[in-house]
Design an enzyme around this catalytic site. Structure first.
Site, mmCIF file in Angstrom:
data_model
loop_
_atom_site.group_PDB
_atom_site.id
_atom_site.type_symbol
_atom_site.label_atom_id
_atom_site.label_comp_id
_atom_site.label_asym_id
_atom_site.label_seq_id
_atom_site.Cartn_x
_atom_site.Cartn_y
_atom_site.Cartn_z
ATOM 1 N N ASP A 10 -33.766 12.328 -2.915
ATOM 2 C CA ASP A 10 -34.182 13.050 -4.129
ATOM 3 C C ASP A 10 -35.393 12.412 -4.832
ATOM 4 O OD1 ASP A 10 -31.524 13.530 -3.319
ATOM 5 O OD2 ASP A 10 -30.959 14.316 -5.286
ATOM 6 N N GLU A 41 -35.046 18.258 -5.795
ATOM 7 C CA GLU A 41 -34.382 18.896 -6.946
ATOM 8 C C GLU A 41 -34.640 18.206 -8.280
ATOM 9 O OE1 GLU A 41 -30.198 18.791 -7.393
ATOM 10 O OE2 GLU A 41 -30.140 16.625 -7.362
ATOM 11 N N ASN A 42 -35.062 16.912 -8.242
ATOM 12 C CA ASN A 42 -35.289 16.187 -9.491
ATOM 13 C C ASN A 42 -36.763 15.911 -9.764
ATOM 14 O OD1 ASN A 42 -32.552 14.593 -8.192
ATOM 15 N ND2 ASN A 42 -32.366 15.720 -10.116
ATOM 16 N N ASN A 68 -27.859 20.888 -6.997
ATOM 17 C CA ASN A 68 -27.276 21.469 -8.204
ATOM 18 C C ASN A 68 -28.330 21.773 -9.266
ATOM 19 O OD1 ASN A 68 -27.258 18.525 -8.076
ATOM 20 N ND2 ASN A 68 -26.393 18.562 -10.129
ATOM 21 N N HIS A 69 -29.525 21.143 -9.144
ATOM 22 C CA HIS A 69 -30.585 21.421 -10.119
ATOM 23 C C HIS A 69 -31.631 22.404 -9.594
ATOM 24 C CE1 HIS A 69 -28.871 18.562 -12.786
ATOM 25 N NE2 HIS A 69 -29.144 17.510 -12.035
ATOM 26 N N HIS A 150 -25.316 18.204 -0.139
ATOM 27 C CA HIS A 150 -25.645 17.682 -1.472
ATOM 28 C C HIS A 150 -24.333 17.581 -2.251
ATOM 29 C CE1 HIS A 150 -28.694 16.983 -4.580
ATOM 30 N NE2 HIS A 150 -27.839 17.548 -5.412
ATOM 31 N N HIS A 175 -27.772 13.653 -3.473
ATOM 32 C CA HIS A 175 -27.223 13.863 -4.825
ATOM 33 C C HIS A 175 -26.826 12.577 -5.524
ATOM 34 C CE1 HIS A 175 -25.320 15.717 -8.291
ATOM 35 N NE2 HIS A 175 -24.198 15.103 -8.023
ATOM 36 N N HIS A 177 -28.035 9.563 -5.078
ATOM 37 C CA HIS A 177 -29.251 8.769 -5.322
ATOM 38 C C HIS A 177 -29.129 7.287 -4.945
ATOM 39 C CE1 HIS A 177 -31.446 11.640 -8.354
ATOM 40 N NE2 HIS A 177 -30.733 12.336 -7.490
HETATM 41 FE FE LIG Z 1 -30.576 14.513 -7.274
HETATM 42 FE FE LIG Z 2 -28.000 16.704 -7.391
#
Ligand SMILES: [Fe+2]
Ligand SMILES: [Fe+2]
Length: 258
Positions: A10, A41-42, A68-69, A150, A175, A177
């Site tokens: 990520d 996603e981040n 999820n983001h 994820h 996810h 990290h």
């Molecule tokens: Fe993430």
């Molecule tokens: Fe995530």
């Protein structure tokens, strides 16, 4: 023939984007990677903008995965409808925009990438990723299939790895990290790691300024999360595959840091 897949954890905030711009091509060269998947996603901490997606692709990624983001930045919605290079989890509710898997042409023939999201200690609206991925894998003819899971729970990621062992080339987790030390080839030939790690500020709590995270856990009044400054890192895993069989031969961590 060998085919090398580089999967990068990520990308968090501007420091993560900067790291990708400065270091991804170099890592691709150094590892001899043929195909690169980056979780984005981040990029905006919560979500990713179309410009950030373009930047990650320009820096050498073949595919960007989300989690999820996925829709944290709403301007990504139209972009997702128009591109096959950015994937949100395949098991989101059917009305979710974008796509969750696709097939890409490479020098080793078709390579499929499937993005999945877990449900343990996470949002309960996605479909069962285990049942969905079995259906997908049955219908995909590509010899090389790569699966990102994820998810929060290590058990959910490991279970996915073992369920798909021998049926796909690689399963990796994202996810959480934090890079895990369990890179391995599973008994039937699938490359596996529970978590790739992350790309961004080295001295941080999952990319976020430690004092903001500490305040949250102490129960202090909290501010909006911001990325940390300072030295940066890029974490990921290299899967060496055999194109004749689609099986994985070797799995190595390829983390780099200031
Ligand atoms: Fe993430
Ligand atoms: Fe995530």
């Amino acid at each position: 023939m060998e085919f090398k897949v580089l999967a990068i954890g990520d990308v968090v905030g501007n420091p993560g984007m900067e790291r990708v711009r400065r270091k991804l091509r170099q890592m691709k060269r150094n590892t001899g990677a043929d195909f690169v998947v980056v979780n984005g996603e981040n990029a905006s901490v919560v979500g990713i903008t179309p410009d950030q997606a373009e930047d990650i692709l320009d820096a050498g990624a073949d595919v960007i995965t989300l989690g999820n983001h996925s829709f944290g930045k709403r301007e990504i919605v139209n972009y997702l409808e128009d591109t096959s290079r950015v994937l949100r989890p395949a098991n989101l509710a059917p009305q979710a925009p974008g796509r969750g898997w696709d097939v890409y042409e490479t020098r080793a023939g078709d390579v499929a990438v499937i993005d999945l999201i877990g449900r343990c200690n996470m949002d309960y609206t996605p479909d069962n990723p285990f049942l969905l991925v079995e259906k997908l894998v049955k219908n995909i003819s590509a010899r090389i299939i790569l699966v990102e899971m994820h998810a929060e729970a290590t058990s959910e990621k490991l279970a996915m790895g073992y369920m798909l062992d021998g049926r796909v080339s690689a399963v990796w987790g994202t996810h959480t990290h934090v890079p895990t030390a369990d890179t391995r080839v599973l008994p039937k030939g699938t490359g596996y790691v529970t978590d790739l790690g992350m790309t961004g500020p080295r001295d941080s709590v999952l990319g976020i300024r430690p004092e903001l995270s500490i305040a949250r856990f102490r129960g202090d009044l909290t501010e909006r999360y911001r990325w940390a400054e300072g030295p940066a890192k890029m974490e990921g895993v290299l899967f060496t595959l055999d194109t004749a069989t689609g099986k994985c031969l070797k799995v190595q961590r390829v983390d780099e840091s200031d």
